[in-house]
Design an enzyme around this catalytic site. Structure first.
Site, PDB file in Angstrom:
ATOM      1  N   GLU A 104       3.594 -13.564  -5.190  1.00 57.19           N
ATOM      2  CA  GLU A 104       4.712 -12.979  -5.933  1.00 57.19           C
ATOM      3  C   GLU A 104       6.049 -13.411  -5.344  1.00 57.19           C
ATOM      4  OE1 GLU A 104       2.358  -9.216  -7.898  1.00 57.19           O
ATOM      5  OE2 GLU A 104       3.393  -8.839  -6.024  1.00 57.19           O
TER       6      GLU A 104
ATOM      7  N   ASP B 217      -5.349   2.438   3.898  1.00 54.45           N
ATOM      8  CA  ASP B 217      -5.420   1.178   4.647  1.00 54.45           C
ATOM      9  C   ASP B 217      -5.930   1.335   6.075  1.00 54.45           C
ATOM     10  OD1 ASP B 217      -4.391  -0.083   2.462  1.00 54.45           O
ATOM     11  OD2 ASP B 217      -2.636  -0.918   3.474  1.00 54.45           O
TER      12      ASP B 217
ATOM     13  N   GLN C 153      -5.055   1.506  -5.065  1.00 55.62           N
ATOM     14  CA  GLN C 153      -6.083   2.268  -5.781  1.00 55.62           C
ATOM     15  C   GLN C 153      -7.049   2.958  -4.824  1.00 55.62           C
ATOM     16  OE1 GLN C 153      -6.835   3.382  -8.781  1.00 55.62           O
ATOM     17  NE2 GLN C 153      -4.810   2.651  -9.359  1.00 55.62           N
TER      18      GLN C 153
END
Lengths: 435, 435
Positions: B173, B303, B321
């Site tokens: 990105e 995480d 998610q």
């Protein structure tokens, strides 16, 4: 660095209201324009207080100078810190090298004046730039966090006591915004804190708030403020502030961790300007077309200029309108000088003054027309929106204002970078200053 | 600090996607909730790269944690740095004092993994928080300014060469956004610079970009990137970077002042957790309900957690998610434990993956449905907008995207605070880190 070109080079120091107008006037003219600024953006100073209280994002009141002039072919920009000017050699000295000029426009604006009091300068917060407004926001929010950790009223109060020194538009608008924070947000966001713990003082050595406004406007502003719970202390002079306690002449003291200083400004004069042409408030004395006295090709405009005459024995007020009008005229007069045409003297067209205190509460002094309240507040918003640079900024500020109005929650209040107040005394204000 | 209350105290460390969900689930339940975070806001990490390239304001992807929960009566918040956990005494040690818990949820997330290479850590830029994204933006923009001061191609190029290490969604990105900066903005804003001077490299040691995506999606992403002028270097391992030149295994080197590191993450584990329960990637090993192995009342989610099982031998992917779903379940299971009801094990419901490369270009891998291009790009925008916290943030990001799309000018690009890259080696990354 200098452009290789047959056209005269016009160097503008500062991308504030004044500098912007000069550059605009020089579009499509037979000159090369080089603007220098230590930031790459223009700051819309009238809304800094809303950045400080967290109701606006800093970037919605700033606009990229490169982007603003990206369509103007004769315009160049440099991020540069000016270290001095050599008026003999026609050179500006900067941290990115020496820059030669044919015409120079000094539009460096003003900074906070602590009137030589080093202790106050060290502990009180100024609010003249976006980094300063952000530092102030972080200090305010961190002190609310600190207060929420304390258990007794005595421990909490110094963190929740705000003393604003200087009751001009900046002090008044900030006092109103802090009062709204207390009245509508404090208990909702900080269940550990109560309204009764938070105090806002507005202090001035003059006998009225909004000094340059009409008596009617000034009285209304004071009434609005006291109605919102601000304690207005007039005819009071600050003696000292050591980071813990502010002392006033006559003996009164207030324990506070938050002193915000908007009691005065002074011109930002680059090195190389003779002391002989410096007037009161550290401003550069200029002739009727804003040229530095004794110079043929160097102009000073806006807050840094003092045009002393019989009509204006103290110069003009340090407001955006003066800067904009002097910038427009300086641009035109530079072209006239180049073309050998007669120049036109500056004549200030005072369109009036506006100040806001809070929701539905503002003061409008428009020449003989004076009014206060909701309609003045609408006018204030309209005038500020149309003056903001950039269509997107206008839309985003407008949406924020609608959101703040409907939700009555005053914006986002984020501490993006923590501000270490305890480092202030050591770091000699570097931390609180520009970067 | 501890609440005096008859209810069990649930302490949540971290206000990311995972921590938020726990707190939400505990609303109106017979518990007291205390959330700790070093910032007073939630960060929407998926859009950090747009803050770094200046197309979004930092505050439009952040949301005040206090404000988010101001309606939840059993919720309290503290800005706090956690120094350690005492699992025996059920105490969290912080810079604002010791905090007792009955249930603890560690939702501290992950940070950039430089795999022990101190030199790279010192000079390459990470992008896992808003302050880091802003530092990166300032570095990029200052290097454009530096380049515009140089005269030769050789002098300009290191400032205009961007090497992105790690071709996951962040690297991809960012590569796309930098390519758009070159293709549409560079020459307009910086008349001194030309497209041919700016280079964007995307580097990975894996043989494909977007590793966890389908082969179809990965191939499309690579095609989009090369079409925009990004040089994609695969099967390439970084050997060193000294701030001037990046070296790859095999001998290739690139002169660059801009290395952005998104090649790996590692869990942020507080002191006090036994090394025995630390898995690969510095993650905490948890059981099927996300409890730390061997503990009755301490959870790790998102995480920082590694739920190793036959089905997930490497744990779950470090994506929002997983964090959201583990947070929801942990909140529910804490209530079940308190009520003496049986708990439910975690089962990941993979809704698919999205990544965007630029205008009209995105990759959607939604289970068996895979598509790329304009429609994927619309879905990407929709999903990110609805996931952003705060109605006003959604509106402001949406307006910015429309503005960027119509004007094709990529936002505001302001350097609010200058970033002093040369201080990096001396300051041991403090400057580039949180504050």
């Amino acid at each position: 660095m200098a452009q290789k070109s047959k056209f005269p080079q016009v160097v503008i120091i500062g991308g504030g209201f004044a500098g912007l107008e000069v550059a605009k006037q020089l579009a499509d003219q037979p000159v090369d324009v080089l603007m220098l600024d230590k930031h790459n953006y223009h700051t819309f100073q009238p809304l800094l207080y809303q950045v400080a209280t967290g109701s606006l994002e800093s970037e919605s009141i700033a606009f990229s100078l490169r982007k603003n002039f990206s369509g103007q072919k004769n315009f160049r920009f440099r991020i540069a810190e000016v270290s001095g000017i050599d008026l003999e050699e026609n050179i500006v000295k900067t941290d990115v090298g020496d820059i030669a000029y044919d015409y120079l426009v000094i539009a460096t604006g003003s900074t906070t004046n602590f009137f030589g009091n080093k202790e106050i300068e060290q502990y009180a917060m100024p609010m003249k730039s976006i980094p300063e407004a952000l530092n102030l926001r972080y200090l305010i929010l961190q002190n609310l966090e600190e207060a929420s950790l304390k258990t007794t009223k005595e421990e909490k109060e110094p963190y929740l006591t705000f003393v604003l020194v200087g009751a001009g538009p900046t002090g008044v608008e900030l006092a109103g915004a802090l009062a709204e924070l207390r009245n509508h947000i404090l208990e909702r966001d900080y269940p550990e804190l109560g309204k009764e713990h938070m105090k806002v003082y507005l202090v001035d050595f003059l006998p009225k708030v909004l000094g340059p406004f009409s008596d009617e406007g000034s009285a209304a502003a004071k009434k609005f403020l006291t109605g919102m719970g601000v304690e207005v202390l007039l005819n009071v002079k600050v003696e000292s502030y050591d980071g813990e306690e502010i002392k006033f002449e006559g003996g009164k003291t207030i324990k506070t961790r938050n002193v915000i200083w908007s009691a005065g400004v002074m011109g930002v004069v680059p090195d190389g300007i003779s002391k002989d042409v410096i007037e009161r408030g550290n401003r550069i004395s200029v002739d009727s077309i804003n040229r530095i006295k004794g110079s043929e090709n160097v102009f000073a405009i806006g807050d840094v200029a003092a045009m002393i005459s019989d009509e204006t024995p103290k110069g003009h007020p340090g407001v955006a309108q003066v800067a904009i009008q002097q910038g427009m005229l300086a641009g035109k007069n530079i072209i006239r000088l180049i073309k050998g045409e007669p120049t036109e003297p500056f004549k200030y067209n005072d369109k009036g003054s506006l100040a806001t205190i809070g929701r539905n509460k503002a003061i409008a002094d428009l020449g003989k027309i004076k009014f206060q309240g909701f309609f003045a507040w609408l006018i204030w918003m309209f005038v500020h929106l149309v003056s903001l640079l950039g269509f997107r900024n206008k839309v985003i500020v407008f949406i924020n204002w609608i959101g703040n109005y409907l939700a009555n929650n005053g914006g986002s209040r984020l501490i993006i970078r923590r501000f270490k107040r305890e480092e202030l005394p050591k770091k000699d204000r570097q931390l609180a200053k520009a970067d």
